[in-house]
Design an enzyme around this catalytic site. Structure first.
Site: not given
Ligand code: SAH
Length: 339
Positions: A86, A99, A106, A110, A113, A327
């Site tokens: 996406e 984006c 992944c 986290c 996420c 994301c």
């Molecule tokens: N792996 C990379 C890039 C992808 S995530 C990274 O970790 O930076 C891009 C951003 O969106 C990251 O800062 C991630 O932590 C954030 N993100 C992921 N899930 C989210 C959520 N549920 N709410 C807000 N931000 C989120």
């Protein structure tokens, strides 16, 4: 090799192999960078267009595009092997910013996420990275984007070589010609790769997902914190700033009761003191992990404490909220629906 993964000199040698003049490379590239396909290349003879189709463009297909009330467009792209990825095109005063995803799934895990819920499927190839930019322009028009952020599904530095090659194609003046300052790359902080990336000398904007003011809090939400200490992540950020001349952006998701107290804001300011930086506060989006975003007032209070302690910070405006903009959310639903 597919057309979308070729750089200018590779297209030149292809033209030579096809018995064409070198100048054809410029023509082909100028179509590609506008999101066009061989069939659109009207200044090329039909047999040459057919030859290019034979080689194949590669990339991804737009399967679905939904435009939100605020003008953002959420794309569901399909890879040739049917993997779904996406991207979102967001509208800012400075133009469109795409984006894009760097991996299908992944493996960083986290806990807030959606992208990592089912682990890593695979890295995206170079043509699939370029393909997202190409497909978005093909769908919305060539002027639709002048910025891009590598913040979709996946960890860019876990697909390091393809991402670096992609960034070279995007910033090459004979290629797509994006200014590095118009490209942001977001990483959860793979420290060794940050140092490797400094050596590549591609001065894009580096964003680091910190999300915590110390390792104890980071351990609760980001497994990668067991591999790299938060102090070392910040040290690498400083090194990037010094080497690239670009301030780093720290991303900090606000999660109610986990990392949103005034004391934690103070600790975050202290941790990142003495360097150029900006802190982007992002109220948690969605309900992954059973957590919630803090209320508006608590977000504002966190911001004020950061500022009182000398840190430049803002709360990020949420875009595309109504179309599963965060994301991995759209991909997650599609995976669920496909069983
Ligand atoms: N792996 C990379 C890039 C992808 S995530 C990274 O970790 O930076 C891009 C951003 O969106 C990251 O800062 C991630 O932590 C954030 N993100 C992921 N899930 C989210 C959520 N549920 N709410 C807000 N931000 C989120």
């Amino acid at each position: 090799m597919k057309l979308l993964e070729m750089d200018y000199s590779q297209i030149e040698s292809l033209m030579k192999d096809l018995g064409q003049g070198k100048f054809r490379a410029g023509q082909v590239m100028s179509w590609l960078k506008r999101g066009k396909t061989p069939d659109d290349m009207t200044n090329l003879a039909k047999p040459l267009r057919a030859a290019l189709n034979e080689i194949g463009l590669g990339g991804v297909r737009v399967e679905n595009a939904i435009t939100s009330k605020d003008g953002s467009t959420k794309f569901l792209f399909r890879c040739e092997d049917h993997n779904a990825i996406e991207g979102v095109l967001m509208q800012y005063h400075h133009g469109g910013s795409l984006c894009l995803s760097t991996q299908a799934g992944c493996r960083m895990g986290c806990k807030f996420c959606a992208s990592g819920e089912n682990g890593l499927v695979r890295n995206l190839n170079v043509d699939e990275l370029v393909g997202q930019v190409h497909a978005a322009m093909g769908h919305l028009g060539e002027g639709a984007l002048n910025h891009m952020v590598l913040m979709g599904c996946g960890e860019p530095f876990d697909n390091y070589h393809n991402v670096v090659r992609f960034l070279r194609l995007m910033t090459d003046e004979k290629g797509y010609g994006f200014s590095p300052r118009n490209i942001s790359l977001s990483t959860c902080g793979l420290v060794d790769r940050i140092y490797d990336f400094i050596e590549e000398k591609i001065p894009v904007v580096l964003c680091i997902s910190l999300h915590a003011p110390n390792d104890a809090v980071r351990h609760e939400i980001m497994p990668i914190s067991h591999r790299y200490r938060i102090e070392d992540v910040v040290k690498a950020a400083r090194a990037y700033d010094t080497a690239s001349g670009r301030r780093v952006i720290f991303e900090y998701i606000l999660i109610k009761g986990v990392n949103d107290s005034p004391a934690q804001a103070k600790e975050l300011a202290r941790l990142t003191r003495g360097m150029r930086k900006h802190i982007n506060l992002i109220p948690l989006n969605g309900d992954v992990g059973g957590w919630q975003a803090p209320g508006r007032q608590d977000c504002q209070r966190f911001l004020s404490v950061l500022k009182e302690n000398g840190a430049s910070a803002t709360i990020r405006r949420t875009l595309a909220d109504d179309i599963e903009g965060a994301c991995g959310q759209l991909r997650r639903r599609v995976l669920q629906e496909e069983g």
